[in-house]
Design a protein around this motif. Structure first.
Motif, PDB file in Angstrom:
ATOM      1  N   ALA A 181       0.833  -1.208   0.000  1.00 48.77           N
ATOM      2  CA  ALA A 181       0.000   0.000   0.000  1.00 48.77           C
ATOM      3  C   ALA A 181       0.868   1.258   0.000  1.00 48.77           C
ATOM      4  O   ALA A 181       0.582   2.214  -0.736  1.00 48.77           O
ATOM      5  CB  ALA A 181      -0.935  -0.006   1.208  1.00 48.77           C
ATOM      6  N   MET A 221       0.748   4.174  -2.699  1.00 58.18           N
ATOM      7  CA  MET A 221       0.502   5.572  -2.336  1.00 58.18           C
ATOM      8  C   MET A 221       1.614   6.476  -2.849  1.00 58.18           C
ATOM      9  O   MET A 221       1.383   7.642  -3.137  1.00 58.18           O
ATOM     10  CB  MET A 221       0.366   5.710  -0.818  1.00 58.18           C
ATOM     11  N   GLY A 236      -3.426   0.773  -2.218  1.00 58.82           N
ATOM     12  CA  GLY A 236      -2.704   2.030  -2.094  1.00 58.82           C
ATOM     13  C   GLY A 236      -2.857   2.936  -3.298  1.00 58.82           C
ATOM     14  O   GLY A 236      -2.905   4.156  -3.172  1.00 58.82           O
ATOM     15  N   PRO A 287      -5.334   6.334  -1.998  1.00 53.81           N
ATOM     16  CA  PRO A 287      -4.008   6.731  -1.515  1.00 53.81           C
ATOM     17  C   PRO A 287      -4.028   7.697  -0.321  1.00 53.81           C
ATOM     18  O   PRO A 287      -3.263   8.641  -0.283  1.00 53.81           O
ATOM     19  CB  PRO A 287      -3.385   7.384  -2.750  1.00 53.81           C
ATOM     20  N   HIS A 288      -4.884   7.461   0.638  1.00 54.98           N
ATOM     21  CA  HIS A 288      -4.959   8.313   1.824  1.00 54.98           C
ATOM     22  C   HIS A 288      -4.626   7.475   3.052  1.00 54.98           C
ATOM     23  O   HIS A 288      -5.021   6.314   3.151  1.00 54.98           O
ATOM     24  CB  HIS A 288      -6.355   8.916   1.977  1.00 54.98           C
ATOM     25  N   ALA A 337      -5.968   3.723   4.305  1.00 55.22           N
ATOM     26  CA  ALA A 337      -5.070   2.600   4.576  1.00 55.22           C
ATOM     27  C   ALA A 337      -5.388   1.964   5.922  1.00 55.22           C
ATOM     28  O   ALA A 337      -5.422   0.729   6.039  1.00 55.22           O
ATOM     29  CB  ALA A 337      -3.617   3.060   4.531  1.00 55.22           C
TER      30      ALA A 337
END
Length: 181
Positions: free
Chosen positions: A78, A82, A132, A136-137, A141
């Motif tokens: 992840a 990200m 991720g 993507p925060h 996650a």
């Protein structure tokens, strides 16, 4: 008398379309803890792979450690997602994890702890990478890692049932279907 539930389960898996966990579908949440928590539950690929990994780990020595490795490596994948890095062939790789974990369960494969950790860890990187990239925060996650841990735990509970092995073949077949998409 055999119960027809396995046939209904298989039919449901085969009827499932592409993974709706991925963004771009109507009603897909875009971020936050709640979105992250729902994410692994809304895609058949993630759901089946996590449950199968849990079932399989319940039947392995050091199974708790295998589940912990899965969640930790999912976090690594992840973080890479990200950061903008995508594993090549990600979607096909995720579908392959469903197929392989289903086969592991169905065939009651036993591996040394290090090999099981390496295998599940590599699968987890793929799943984490997809999460991720899609959410993507940091809050997301936290959500998808928590739900993933719960799904692994649920799989571990299922893995203790005498008939859990029979879930492997339908999961593997679903993996084949996902590979064909």
């Amino acid at each position: 008398m055999k119960q027809p539930y396995h046939i209904l389960f298989l039919a449901g898996l085969l009827a499932a379309g592409s993974a709706l966990a991925h963004p771009g579908h109507p009603g897909h949440p875009e971020g936050g803890i709640a979105a992250g928590m729902l994410h692994p539950l809304t895609g058949i690929d993630h759901l089946l792979a996590l449950l199968a990994a849990g079932i399989w780990s319940a039947r392995q020595q050091q199974g708790r450690a295998l589940a912990a490795v899965f969640v930790a490596m999912m976090g690594v994948g992840a973080a890479a997602g990200m950061a903008g890095w995508q594993v090549p062939g990600l979607e096909g790789g995720i579908a392959l994890t469903v197929l392989v974990t289903g086969v592991l369960v169905a065939a009651a494969v036993t591996l040394p702890a290090w090999a099981g950790a390496a295998l599940l860890g590599s699968f987890a990187i793929l799943h984490g990478n997809a999460h991720g990239i899609e959410l993507p925060h940091a809050a997301s996650a936290i959500g998808y890692l928590a739900t993933s841990a719960l799904l692994l735990f649920a799989g571990r509970l299922l893995g203790r049932l005498p008939l859990a092995r029979y879930a492997g073949a339908p999961i593997a077949i679903a993996g084949l279907g996902l590979l064909a998409l």
